[in-house]
Design a protein around this motif. Structure first.
Motif, short mmCIF file in Angstrom:
data_model
loop_
_atom_site.label_atom_id
_atom_site.label_comp_id
_atom_site.label_asym_id
_atom_site.label_seq_id
_atom_site.Cartn_x
_atom_site.Cartn_y
_atom_site.Cartn_z
N UNK A 49 -128.84 84.52 14.12
CA UNK A 49 -128.14 85.72 14.57
C UNK A 49 -128.67 86.13 15.94
N UNK A 50 -127.79 86.16 16.92
CA UNK A 50 -128.21 86.41 18.28
C UNK A 50 -128.13 85.18 19.16
N UNK A 51 -127.91 84.01 18.54
CA UNK A 51 -127.65 82.79 19.29
C UNK A 51 -128.87 82.11 19.86
N UNK A 52 -128.69 80.83 20.23
CA UNK A 52 -129.70 80.10 20.97
C UNK A 52 -130.78 79.43 20.16
N UNK A 53 -130.67 79.44 18.83
CA UNK A 53 -131.71 78.79 18.02
C UNK A 53 -131.55 77.27 18.07
N UNK A 54 -132.65 76.53 18.13
CA UNK A 54 -132.57 75.07 18.18
C UNK A 54 -132.24 74.49 16.81
N UNK A 55 -130.97 74.09 16.62
CA UNK A 55 -130.53 73.50 15.37
C UNK A 55 -129.13 72.94 15.57
N UNK A 83 -127.92 63.23 25.14
CA UNK A 83 -129.02 62.60 25.88
C UNK A 83 -128.79 62.71 27.39
N UNK A 84 -127.55 62.46 27.81
CA UNK A 84 -127.26 62.54 29.24
C UNK A 84 -127.51 63.93 29.79
N UNK A 85 -127.21 64.93 28.96
CA UNK A 85 -127.33 66.30 29.43
C UNK A 85 -128.74 66.85 29.46
N UNK A 86 -129.69 66.18 28.82
CA UNK A 86 -131.04 66.73 28.75
C UNK A 86 -132.09 65.80 29.35
N UNK A 87 -131.66 64.65 29.89
CA UNK A 87 -132.61 63.69 30.46
C UNK A 87 -132.73 63.89 31.96
N UNK A 88 -133.96 64.00 32.42
CA UNK A 88 -134.21 64.18 33.85
C UNK A 88 -133.98 62.87 34.58
N UNK A 89 -133.85 62.92 35.91
CA UNK A 89 -133.66 61.68 36.67
C UNK A 89 -134.79 60.68 36.49
N UNK A 90 -135.99 61.17 36.16
CA UNK A 90 -137.12 60.27 35.94
C UNK A 90 -137.09 59.65 34.54
N UNK A 91 -136.11 60.05 33.74
CA UNK A 91 -135.99 59.49 32.40
C UNK A 91 -136.70 60.27 31.33
N UNK A 92 -137.14 61.49 31.63
CA UNK A 92 -137.86 62.29 30.64
C UNK A 92 -136.98 63.39 30.06
N UNK A 93 -137.28 63.71 28.81
CA UNK A 93 -136.66 64.85 28.14
C UNK A 93 -137.76 65.89 27.94
N UNK A 94 -137.62 67.02 28.61
CA UNK A 94 -138.66 68.05 28.53
C UNK A 94 -138.29 69.21 27.61
N UNK A 95 -137.02 69.29 27.22
CA UNK A 95 -136.61 70.32 26.27
C UNK A 95 -135.41 69.82 25.49
N UNK A 96 -135.19 70.38 24.34
CA UNK A 96 -134.05 69.97 23.52
C UNK A 96 -133.15 71.18 23.28
N UNK A 97 -131.85 70.93 23.11
CA UNK A 97 -130.89 72.04 23.04
C UNK A 97 -130.54 72.42 21.61
N UNK A 98 -129.83 73.53 21.49
CA UNK A 98 -129.08 73.80 20.29
C UNK A 98 -127.79 72.99 20.40
N UNK A 99 -127.45 72.26 19.35
CA UNK A 99 -126.32 71.33 19.39
C UNK A 99 -125.17 71.88 18.57
#
Length: 533
Positions: free
Chosen positions: A427-433, A167-183
């Protein structure tokens, strides 16, 4: 004195992302007021659409369609032919039309989408940077996701609670999450291994190189000693992914870290951007020596990702870097993972280590999406073991079998060349999962685990992820880095290939200073200071 980073790295603290402001958390995920208590049957924005279910399948009773822009890796076939998306369409009642763009040229096409405002419903495997995420979110082209996650993403929500750095890594200073990562909770999936041709070492009676000087001698022997035994000087001593990835891989041997998602060392609380430092010069001079003597791939700055992956599987390459061994499985016994080499000042750091939210900006929902709730439910499935297994392994019985609760590809499936890339988008990396130990049997076999153990003692004890700046600061960083990074990459490449003499180093440093490198460093220092409180 040599730096030993210790086994504490097994439980190293990943300090991820910076919230440089108040986290209000009160923005609606879909930009309207339709949040609150209607969790069991919350309608989507489209009039007449059936209710979006908060659990179970199908997600919606009435079928709906979504368009998603995505990167397609060289190993992949068309997404519409992949079992994961065929089967999931039947489960979810949601049909996805993928707008596919090859890896090479993908960033340009992604930027064009936003510049033209011709947006899809979502971006899948999109590799949005923190700067892009804040910029497009602040501009209203990406919608806030935090409320949608709270109501429609139980798998992702649980992971964010278990790993607060997400959450800390994807939350903007305004408190919004605009994208989600591959974890990635699996440590060995957060760094590339160093694979060396042990068959060549044995044939030439060489030891594994422990220093950069020894690495040079080994590569020289690979070039001249005919280790493949064909009497031809056709061996490729060392290669890497296209461009300056080689700088990242070798940086730690010269005391250079990659903190805060940039060319940054942190020493005694002080942030130093090392782009124009003397240590960087030493690194480039070393790489220039390798390149000029044809010990480093002469196609390093021109080959494609597909060509690089193919070089791994020839058995005619001495040293390369990759996360796992699945690009050279037929000749896997020919290679072994090794530790980073100690450099001229006895630095021995494995610097390119990713945080738990490894693949930043892997998925985002745009403002044109009329079904944001259903879209969030759709993507959340892949952040659980069941969905990740479907995405990575396909159909049980046809592509994989379960052993002690862990999915493994069948031998028959593995025998089909190129089958995995056509079956799954991972395969190829970067998929959201989610990538954890329950779904990583293929990328984390014993050989890879052993290679990871070689790196682990030299990993940084703390990995600071890229900060998320407020909009104004993000724009300032973007302006500064656009010029600085372009110049850094162009000149570093020229230094490596010998197109620019090191007599020009002072000029290189002076130009970086004129580009306000010190101002950029000050911004990162302020970000770090707030993070370290």
């Amino acid at each position: 004195m040599r730096k030993h980073w210790g086994k504490k790295a097994m439980t190293m603290m990943i300090v991820s992302g910076l919230i440089l402001g108040g986290c209000s958390g009160n923005g609606n995920g879909n930009g309207n007021s339709n949040s609150g208590s209607e969790k069991e049957n919350t309608p989507s924005a489209a009039a007449g659409e059936s209710a979006v279910k908060t659990d179970g399948f199908p997600i919606v009773d009435e079928p709906l369609k979504l368009k998603m822009f995505t990167r397609i890796a060289p190993a992949n076939g068309p997404f519409k032919e992949m079992p994961v998306f065929q089967d999931y369409e039947k489960m979810s009642n949601i049909q996805v039309e993928f707008i596919e763009s090859p890896t090479d040229g993908f960033p340009e096409k992604k930027n064009l989408l936003f510049a033209s405002n011709e947006l899809p419903d979502a971006l899948y495997r999109s590799a949005l940077s923190p700067l892009e995420t804040v910029r497009y979110g602040s501009a209203g082209q990406l919608i806030p996701l935090e409320d949608l996650i709270d109501q429609y993403a139980p798998n992702l929500k649980a992971l964010m609670e278990e790993y607060p750095e997400i959450r800390a890594g994807i939350t903007s200073p305004e408190g919004h999450i605009y994208s989600i990562p591959g974890i990635v909770t699996l440590g060995s999936a957060r760094t590339d291994k160093r694979w060396i041709n042990k068959s060549w070492l044995e044939k030439l009676n060489l030891e594994v190189p422990e220093t950069t000087d020894e690495l040079y001698d080994v590569l020289l022997a690979f070039r001249d000693g005919d280790p493949n035994g064909n009497g031809q000087p056709d061996e490729l001593p060392m290669t890497a992914r296209k461009g300056l990835q080689i700088v990242n891989f070798m940086a730690g041997s010269f005391g250079l870290d990659l903190q805060l998602g940039y060319n940054i060392n942190i020493n005694d609380g002080k942030v130093e951007i090392w782009s124009g430092s003397e240590r960087h010069k030493e690194l480039l001079m070393y790489l220039n020596k390798l390149y000029s003597e044809k010990l480093l791939d002469q196609e390093l700055f021109s080959h494609t990702e597909a060509q690089y992956l193919a070089k791994q599987g020839t058995g005619n390459t001495g040293l390369f870097y990759d996360q796992t061994n699945n690009n050279f499985l037929p000749i896997m016994d020919q290679y072994v993972g090794i530790a980073p080499q100690a450099g001229p000042h006895d630095d021995r750091l494995q610097s390119n280590v990713a945080p738990v939210p490894r693949d930043f900006g892997a998925f985002a929902i745009t403002s044109v999406n009329e079904h944001p709730e259903a879209t969030m439910r759709w993507i959340d499935y892949f952040y659980g073991d069941e969905g990740s297994t479907l995405l990575r392994f396909g159909r049980e019985g046809e592509h994989y079998e379960m052993k002690d609760g862990i999915p493994y590809y069948t031998e028959e499936f593995l025998a089909i060349e190129g089958a995995q890339g056509k079956m799954t988008p991972y395969a190829g990396g970067g998929a959201p999962h989610i990538i954890n130990d329950k779904v990583a049997s293929f990328i984390n076999p014993p050989q890879v685990q052993e290679a990871y153990e070689q790196l682990e003692p030299y990993m940084p004890e703390i990995r600071y992820a890229a900060p998320m700046f407020d909009e104004a600061t993000a724009q300032q960083v973007n302006v500064l880095r656009n010029d600085i990074d372009k110049y850094f990459e162009e000149q570093s490449t020229k230094f490596i290939v010998g197109a620019l003499s090191f007599d020009k180093w002072d000029e290189f440093q002076a130009t970086l200073k004129k580009m306000n490198l010190e101002e950029l460093q000050k911004i990162y220092q302020e970000a770090y200071d707030k993070m370290a409180k």
